[in-house]
Design a protein around this motif. Structure first.
Motif, PDB file in Angstrom:
ATOM      1  N   LEU A   1       0.829  -1.207   0.000  1.00  0.00           N
ATOM      2  CA  LEU A   1       0.000   0.000   0.000  1.00  0.00           C
ATOM      3  C   LEU A   1       0.865   1.258   0.000  1.00  0.00           C
ATOM      4  O   LEU A   1       1.821   1.371   0.762  1.00  0.00           O
ATOM      5  CB  LEU A   1      -0.921   0.009   1.223  1.00  0.00           C
ATOM      6  N   ASP A   2       0.509   2.189  -0.875  1.00  0.00           N
ATOM      7  CA  ASP A   2       1.267   3.436  -0.982  1.00  0.00           C
ATOM      8  C   ASP A   2       0.934   4.350   0.189  1.00  0.00           C
ATOM      9  O   ASP A   2      -0.222   4.468   0.597  1.00  0.00           O
ATOM     10  CB  ASP A   2       0.948   4.138  -2.303  1.00  0.00           C
ATOM     11  N   LEU A   3       1.938   5.027   0.727  1.00  0.00           N
ATOM     12  CA  LEU A   3       1.767   5.844   1.917  1.00  0.00           C
ATOM     13  C   LEU A   3       1.625   7.333   1.650  1.00  0.00           C
ATOM     14  O   LEU A   3       1.138   8.069   2.509  1.00  0.00           O
ATOM     15  CB  LEU A   3       2.957   5.626   2.865  1.00  0.00           C
ATOM     16  N   LEU A   4       2.043   7.800   0.471  1.00  0.00           N
ATOM     17  CA  LEU A   4       2.056   9.242   0.223  1.00  0.00           C
ATOM     18  C   LEU A   4       1.402   9.673  -1.085  1.00  0.00           C
ATOM     19  O   LEU A   4       1.104  10.853  -1.250  1.00  0.00           O
ATOM     20  CB  LEU A   4       3.498   9.777   0.261  1.00  0.00           C
ATOM     21  N   ASP A   5       1.200   8.769  -2.013  1.00  0.00           N
ATOM     22  CA  ASP A   5       0.588   9.114  -3.305  1.00  0.00           C
ATOM     23  C   ASP A   5      -0.898   8.806  -3.236  1.00  0.00           C
ATOM     24  O   ASP A   5      -1.310   7.644  -3.252  1.00  0.00           O
ATOM     25  CB  ASP A   5       1.261   8.316  -4.423  1.00  0.00           C
ATOM     26  N   ASP A   6      -1.735   9.844  -3.170  1.00  0.00           N
ATOM     27  CA  ASP A   6      -3.171   9.619  -2.988  1.00  0.00           C
ATOM     28  C   ASP A   6      -3.838   9.016  -4.216  1.00  0.00           C
ATOM     29  O   ASP A   6      -4.841   8.309  -4.103  1.00  0.00           O
ATOM     30  CB  ASP A   6      -3.871  10.915  -2.576  1.00  0.00           C
ATOM     31  N   VAL A   7      -3.303   9.290  -5.394  1.00  0.00           N
ATOM     32  CA  VAL A   7      -3.869   8.724  -6.620  1.00  0.00           C
ATOM     33  C   VAL A   7      -3.645   7.214  -6.655  1.00  0.00           C
ATOM     34  O   VAL A   7      -4.569   6.428  -6.927  1.00  0.00           O
ATOM     35  CB  VAL A   7      -3.268   9.389  -7.872  1.00  0.00           C
ATOM     36  N   ILE A   8      -2.415   6.798  -6.368  1.00  0.00           N
ATOM     37  CA  ILE A   8      -2.115   5.366  -6.332  1.00  0.00           C
ATOM     38  C   ILE A   8      -2.892   4.695  -5.200  1.00  0.00           C
ATOM     39  O   ILE A   8      -3.409   3.585  -5.360  1.00  0.00           O
ATOM     40  CB  ILE A   8      -0.604   5.136  -6.164  1.00  0.00           C
ATOM     41  N   ALA A   9      -2.977   5.365  -4.052  1.00  0.00           N
ATOM     42  CA  ALA A   9      -3.708   4.796  -2.918  1.00  0.00           C
ATOM     43  C   ALA A   9      -5.166   4.529  -3.285  1.00  0.00           C
ATOM     44  O   ALA A   9      -5.732   3.485  -2.929  1.00  0.00           O
ATOM     45  CB  ALA A   9      -3.626   5.736  -1.719  1.00  0.00           C
ATOM     46  N   ARG A  10      -5.801   5.444  -4.000  1.00  0.00           N
ATOM     47  CA  ARG A  10      -7.193   5.239  -4.410  1.00  0.00           C
ATOM     48  C   ARG A  10      -7.311   4.026  -5.331  1.00  0.00           C
ATOM     49  O   ARG A  10      -8.245   3.220  -5.197  1.00  0.00           O
ATOM     50  CB  ARG A  10      -7.744   6.482  -5.104  1.00  0.00           C
ATOM     51  N   GLN A  11      -6.397   3.894  -6.259  1.00  0.00           N
ATOM     52  CA  GLN A  11      -6.424   2.749  -7.157  1.00  0.00           C
ATOM     53  C   GLN A  11      -6.272   1.446  -6.380  1.00  0.00           C
ATOM     54  O   GLN A  11      -7.000   0.466  -6.623  1.00  0.00           O
ATOM     55  CB  GLN A  11      -5.306   2.880  -8.190  1.00  0.00           C
ATOM     56  N   GLN A  12      -5.327   1.435  -5.445  1.00  0.00           N
ATOM     57  CA  GLN A  12      -5.070   0.221  -4.678  1.00  0.00           C
ATOM     58  C   GLN A  12      -6.256  -0.170  -3.810  1.00  0.00           C
ATOM     59  O   GLN A  12      -6.680  -1.332  -3.810  1.00  0.00           O
ATOM     60  CB  GLN A  12      -3.817   0.413  -3.810  1.00  0.00           C
ATOM     61  N   TRP A  13      -6.807   0.787  -3.076  1.00  0.00           N
ATOM     62  CA  TRP A  13      -7.940   0.478  -2.205  1.00  0.00           C
ATOM     63  C   TRP A  13      -9.169   0.082  -3.018  1.00  0.00           C
ATOM     64  O   TRP A  13      -9.972  -0.754  -2.582  1.00  0.00           O
ATOM     65  CB  TRP A  13      -8.251   1.652  -1.289  1.00  0.00           C
ATOM     66  N   THR A  14      -9.331   0.661  -4.198  1.00  0.00           N
ATOM     67  CA  THR A  14     -10.444   0.267  -5.059  1.00  0.00           C
ATOM     68  C   THR A  14     -10.310  -1.200  -5.457  1.00  0.00           C
ATOM     69  O   THR A  14     -11.308  -1.927  -5.549  1.00  0.00           O
ATOM     70  CB  THR A  14     -10.484   1.149  -6.321  1.00  0.00           C
ATOM     71  N   ALA A  15      -9.090  -1.645  -5.676  1.00  0.00           N
ATOM     72  CA  ALA A  15      -8.844  -3.025  -6.094  1.00  0.00           C
ATOM     73  C   ALA A  15      -9.074  -4.031  -4.974  1.00  0.00           C
ATOM     74  O   ALA A  15      -9.467  -5.170  -5.234  1.00  0.00           O
ATOM     75  CB  ALA A  15      -7.415  -3.160  -6.626  1.00  0.00           C
ATOM     76  N   ILE A  16      -8.850  -3.624  -3.713  1.00  0.00           N
ATOM     77  CA  ILE A  16      -8.888  -4.611  -2.632  1.00  0.00           C
ATOM     78  C   ILE A  16     -10.037  -4.405  -1.646  1.00  0.00           C
ATOM     79  O   ILE A  16     -10.186  -5.194  -0.703  1.00  0.00           O
ATOM     80  CB  ILE A  16      -7.552  -4.639  -1.859  1.00  0.00           C
ATOM     81  N   ALA A  17     -10.870  -3.385  -1.824  1.00  0.00           N
ATOM     82  CA  ALA A  17     -11.979  -3.141  -0.900  1.00  0.00           C
ATOM     83  C   ALA A  17     -13.161  -4.046  -1.219  1.00  0.00           C
ATOM     84  O   ALA A  17     -13.519  -4.241  -2.380  1.00  0.00           O
ATOM     85  CB  ALA A  17     -12.415  -1.680  -0.971  1.00  0.00           C
ATOM     86  N   ALA A  18     -13.780  -4.600  -0.179  1.00  0.00           N
ATOM     87  CA  ALA A  18     -14.966  -5.431  -0.353  1.00  0.00           C
ATOM     88  C   ALA A  18     -16.166  -4.562  -0.722  1.00  0.00           C
ATOM     89  O   ALA A  18     -16.210  -3.371  -0.413  1.00  0.00           O
ATOM     90  CB  ALA A  18     -15.254  -6.205   0.935  1.00  0.00           C
ATOM     91  N   LYS A  19     -17.147  -5.174  -1.356  1.00  0.00           N
ATOM     92  CA  LYS A  19     -18.340  -4.444  -1.772  1.00  0.00           C
ATOM     93  C   LYS A  19     -19.113  -3.889  -0.579  1.00  0.00           C
ATOM     94  O   LYS A  19     -19.797  -2.875  -0.696  1.00  0.00           O
ATOM     95  CB  LYS A  19     -19.242  -5.357  -2.598  1.00  0.00           C
ATOM     96  N   ASP A  20     -19.014  -4.560   0.572  1.00  0.00           N
ATOM     97  CA  ASP A  20     -19.744  -4.085   1.746  1.00  0.00           C
ATOM     98  C   ASP A  20     -19.012  -2.961   2.477  1.00  0.00           C
ATOM     99  O   ASP A  20     -19.484  -2.466   3.500  1.00  0.00           O
ATOM    100  CB  ASP A  20     -20.034  -5.235   2.719  1.00  0.00           C
ATOM    101  N   SER A  21     -17.857  -2.547   1.961  1.00  0.00           N
ATOM    102  CA  SER A  21     -17.060  -1.508   2.624  1.00  0.00           C
ATOM    103  C   SER A  21     -16.560  -0.461   1.638  1.00  0.00           C
ATOM    104  O   SER A  21     -15.350  -0.207   1.556  1.00  0.00           O
ATOM    105  CB  SER A  21     -15.879  -2.155   3.354  1.00  0.00           C
ATOM    106  N   PRO A  22     -17.449   0.188   0.883  1.00  0.00           N
ATOM    107  CA  PRO A  22     -17.002   1.176  -0.097  1.00  0.00           C
ATOM    108  C   PRO A  22     -16.329   2.387   0.548  1.00  0.00           C
ATOM    109  O   PRO A  22     -15.507   3.058  -0.084  1.00  0.00           O
ATOM    110  CB  PRO A  22     -18.300   1.572  -0.810  1.00  0.00           C
ATOM    111  N   ASN A  23     -16.666   2.664   1.804  1.00  0.00           N
ATOM    112  CA  ASN A  23     -16.048   3.799   2.490  1.00  0.00           C
ATOM    113  C   ASN A  23     -14.555   3.592   2.724  1.00  0.00           C
ATOM    114  O   ASN A  23     -13.818   4.548   2.974  1.00  0.00           O
ATOM    115  CB  ASN A  23     -16.743   4.047   3.833  1.00  0.00           C
TER     116      ASN A  23
END
Length: 258
Positions: A113-135
């Motif tokens: 997980l990226d610690l400082l790049d918010d664009v990469i962080a959004r991409q990463q969390w989008t890839a690994i977040a469950a459907k029941d946890s969009p927040n």
């Protein structure tokens, strides 16, 4: 999703970016970039030498009582971490449906997980977040932006040139949260370092931090969830200690390098 301890304050590691001329105080929380507090009070890790009955975990399945009494996390064989079979949105995915697969996913996600790049962080969390946890996605990005602002950077942008963060998970403990093996909580102990170009490694890295991810089997892969029906079942482990048989009996296992 990360489930750090209630009211745990962010820890700071001092870094200096020579060449950019910016003094950076990097806020690297023990619970990670996404700080969603759902544990409290008695759920914190206990002392590794406390002689209480250990809680069962998937990682204990192959150990007999004699082996449990013989080994410590530091003396027992290390558990292998499976490699990601896919790469999506800047993070490795594609882990098998097993306790080892869940553990491997948690370790891989946490280290990548990226610690400082918010664009990469959004991409990463989008890839690994469950459907029941969009927040989870927005919270991950929000925490990265808070870190950026805290170190004097614009709210959005990439990692400054010349600095690299490295997270190294040393040990893990997996516990199933349902009867089918579809929801697994993975505790991890990790170190985090920063390397500055021409100046070497950070002199004050984070060491022996503990965090966890709750993973749910969804659409053929392990996804990070913060759904209350799962996080409410999470209980803190004994503190990791490589020399403690009690930590081993609780389920702590060192992970193999690479």
């Amino acid at each position: 999703m990360v489930v750090p301890f209630d009211n745990q304050k962010a820890r700071r590691a001092r870094l200096r970016l020579v060449g950019i001329g910016v003094a950076v105080v990097a806020v690297l929380t023990a619970g990670g970039i996404v700080a969603v507090s759902t544990l409290g009070g008695d759920d914190k890790p206990g002392r590794a030498d406390a002689k209480a009955s250990p809680s069962p975990s998937p990682s204990d399945a192959s150990a007999s009582p004699g082996e449990n009494e013989k080994y410590t996390p530091g003396s027992a064989p290390r558990i292998p971490i499976l490699k990601a079979t896919k790469h999506s949105q800047g993070i490795g995915t594609g882990f098998e449906h097993s306790s080892l697969g869940a553990t491997s996913a948690a370790v891989s996600y946490w280290e990548d997980l990226d610690l400082l790049d918010d664009v990469i962080a959004r991409q990463q969390w989008t890839a690994i977040a469950a459907k029941d946890s969009p927040n989870t996605i927005d919270e991950g990005v929000s925490e990265v932006r808070k870190v950026r602002e805290g170190v004097g950077l614009p709210p959005s942008g990439g990692t400054p040139d010349g600095i690299t963060f490295s997270t190294n998970v040393k040990a893990a403990l997996a516990r199933g949260l349902d009867k089918n093996g579809d929801v697994v909580n993975v505790w991890m102990t990790f170190d985090r370092f920063a390397t500055i170009r021409d100046k070497g490694a950070d002199e004050n890295p984070l060491r022996d931090e503990t965090t966890n991810l709750v993973l749910k089997w969804e659409d053929g892969d392990w996804k990070v969830t913060t759904a209350p029906q799962y996080t409410a079942k999470v209980k803190g482990p004994r503190a990791y200690d490589p020399a403690s048989k009690w930590a081993f009996m609780d389920g702590w296992r060192e992970v193999a390098d690479g």
